[in-house]
Design an enzyme around this catalytic site. Structure first.
Site, PDB file in Angstrom:
ATOM      1  N   SER A 157      -1.949   9.320  -2.124  1.00 45.91           N
ATOM      2  CA  SER A 157      -3.091   9.856  -1.387  1.00 45.91           C
ATOM      3  C   SER A 157      -3.990  10.663  -2.327  1.00 45.91           C
ATOM      4  O   SER A 157      -4.452  10.150  -3.345  1.00 45.91           O
ATOM      5  CB  SER A 157      -2.585  10.696  -0.209  1.00 45.91           C
ATOM      6  OG  SER A 157      -3.626  11.047   0.671  1.00 45.91           O
ATOM      7  N   ASP A 324      -1.412   1.438   6.986  1.00 49.98           N
ATOM      8  CA  ASP A 324      -2.167   2.629   6.580  1.00 49.98           C
ATOM      9  C   ASP A 324      -3.651   2.371   6.821  1.00 49.98           C
ATOM     10  O   ASP A 324      -4.282   1.611   6.096  1.00 49.98           O
ATOM     11  CB  ASP A 324      -1.902   2.924   5.100  1.00 49.98           C
ATOM     12  CG  ASP A 324      -2.604   4.180   4.592  1.00 49.98           C
ATOM     13  OD1 ASP A 324      -3.344   4.805   5.370  1.00 49.98           O
ATOM     14  OD2 ASP A 324      -2.401   4.520   3.414  1.00 49.98           O
ATOM     15  N   HIS A 357      -0.160   5.951   6.967  1.00 51.99           N
ATOM     16  CA  HIS A 357      -0.421   6.583   5.670  1.00 51.99           C
ATOM     17  C   HIS A 357       0.786   7.368   5.176  1.00 51.99           C
ATOM     18  O   HIS A 357       1.014   7.483   3.966  1.00 51.99           O
ATOM     19  CB  HIS A 357      -1.638   7.509   5.787  1.00 51.99           C
ATOM     20  CG  HIS A 357      -2.059   8.122   4.494  1.00 51.99           C
ATOM     21  ND1 HIS A 357      -2.358   7.369   3.371  1.00 51.99           N
ATOM     22  CD2 HIS A 357      -2.240   9.426   4.127  1.00 51.99           C
ATOM     23  CE1 HIS A 357      -2.687   8.180   2.374  1.00 51.99           C
ATOM     24  NE2 HIS A 357      -2.623   9.423   2.802  1.00 51.99           N
TER      25      HIS A 357
END
Length: 383
Positions: A157, A324, A357
């Site tokens: 991320s 995601d 995610h």
């Protein structure tokens, strides 16, 4: 708390607070005259200092990535499932460095630490940050540890954004760049989610323009709401359906019953938000979401990611997860396509997952484990 430390754990670890007295010029134009970084390390740095691996944390992450601080700690570090002896990030091979970034709220210089000029917490006066500021501070950390070149820089991320920035800012100091569930820049939708989360904090009457500590208040409601907004984007529809469905936590739909109904998903989100608001700082949340929004890897290269990646010298691994939607596989494919066009060495893995995610953090995913293990095992380090 663990009954005993698992054999494949890094065990009990002690963080160290490292002091840096050389001024750090920030992208916003301001300067930190000095700063501190909270750091944890796992494994042993070899004699040639070629086995060092940097972990870059995501929005709500910190230095405590693996192991336990004490036998009383309820959970290990946030990426413990993948860091340790015999794990994908193998401490029998690598010397792993994890830190809390500047602006964080877990020991490093940030809004909750004293401003040297006032002696009071920085609060809302803390400088605006960019991803490159973190990378420059991490380079200073590498210098302090005697590490000239990272065998790999790894991040998921927001951490993946730091890893990519490392490969451009310090191309001769990165051997491999591992980018997980990330993107070269945020979409308009992602920026909108971050804006909504920040607005919940900024409009909380207890926020006081970020100087809530001096008012002896905490913007708990705003921070909790911000966490709910963000948490929803970390999950997938299928994952929420499988875990919660429409199951009730309390109440009933029986005719003649006026008692309020609470769904399991509502209870879960409320619990997560309440827990988060007790350990995280509202100003840090604002700072880090803005750093996310402002990140644009190719901006200074004519908005051409191919030209950007031509600056790099390292090899890349990029991983995405099918469910995601915050950082979708399409965003990872954009990275991969740019790397290929820039004639850079890249391995790409797109993994089936229902975890959204958050998948990059979730343990017990065999294909993810195998993919990471396979790639990391091929990284060569000198004796």
């Amino acid at each position: 708390m663990p009954d005993s430390i698992p054999a494949n754990s890094v065990g009990l670890v002690t963080p160290q607070l490292m002091q840096f007295d050389e001024p750090l010029a920030l992208a916003c134009g301001r300067t930190l005259d000095s700063y501190q970084l909270m750091v944890e390390t796992y494994g042993t740095l070899n004699a040639s200092r070629t086995n060092a691996l940097l972990i870059c944390h995501a929005l709500s992450g910190h230095h405590h990535a693996a192991g336990y601080h004490s036998m009383d700690e309820r959970k290990p570090g946030w990426w413990d499932a993948y860091i340790g002896p015999g794990k994908p990030l193998d401490t029998n091979k690598f010397f792993i460095v994890s830190l809390n970034n500047i602006g964080g709220c877990h020991g490093s210089t940030g809004p909750v630490t004293p401003n040297p000029s006032t002696g009071q917490p920085w609060g809302g006066d803390f400088p605006t940050l960019r991803v490159r500021d973190w990378v420059h501070s991490q380079a200073r950390l590498a210098d302090a540890l005697g590490i000239q070149k990272w065998a790999a820089v790894v991040g998921g991320s927001l951490g993946g954004m730091q890893a990519m920035r490392w490969s451009l800012e310090y191309p001769d100091r990165v051997g491999h760049c591992v980018v997980i569930a990330s993107a070269m820049k945020l979409s308009a939708q992602n920026i909108a989610f971050n804006h909504a989360a920040r607005e919940a904090i900024l409009t909380d009457p207890d926020f006081h323009d970020g100087n809530f500590l001096s008012h002896s208040t905490v913007p708990k409601r705003g921070l909790s709401t911000a966490r709910v907004i963000a948490h929803l984007t970390y999950l997938s529809d299928d994952g929420m359906g499988q875990k919660f469905g429409r199951e009730l936590r309390s109440g009933s739909f029986e005719q003649g019953t006026e008692e309020p109904v609470e769904f399991q998903i509502e209870s879960y989100l409320r619990y997560q938000a309440d827990s988060f608001s007790k350990v995280f700082d509202a100003n840090t949340y604002v700072l880090m979401t803005r750093a996310l929004d402002y990140f644009d890897l190719a901006r200074e290269y004519g908005d051409d990611p191919v030209e950007a990646f031509k600056q790099a010298q390292c090899k890349y691994m990029v991983i995405s997860f099918t469910s995601d939607w915050r950082f979708s596989p399409e965003r990872s494919r954009e990275i991969v396509n740019a790397l290929i066009r820039a004639d850079r060495d890249v391995v790409y893995g797109e993994l089936e997952s229902d975890f959204g995610h958050d998948a990059f953090l979730i343990p017990n995913q065999p294909r993810y484990w195998d993919l990471l293990t396979s790639y990391m095992s091929q990284i060569e380090v000198a004796d």
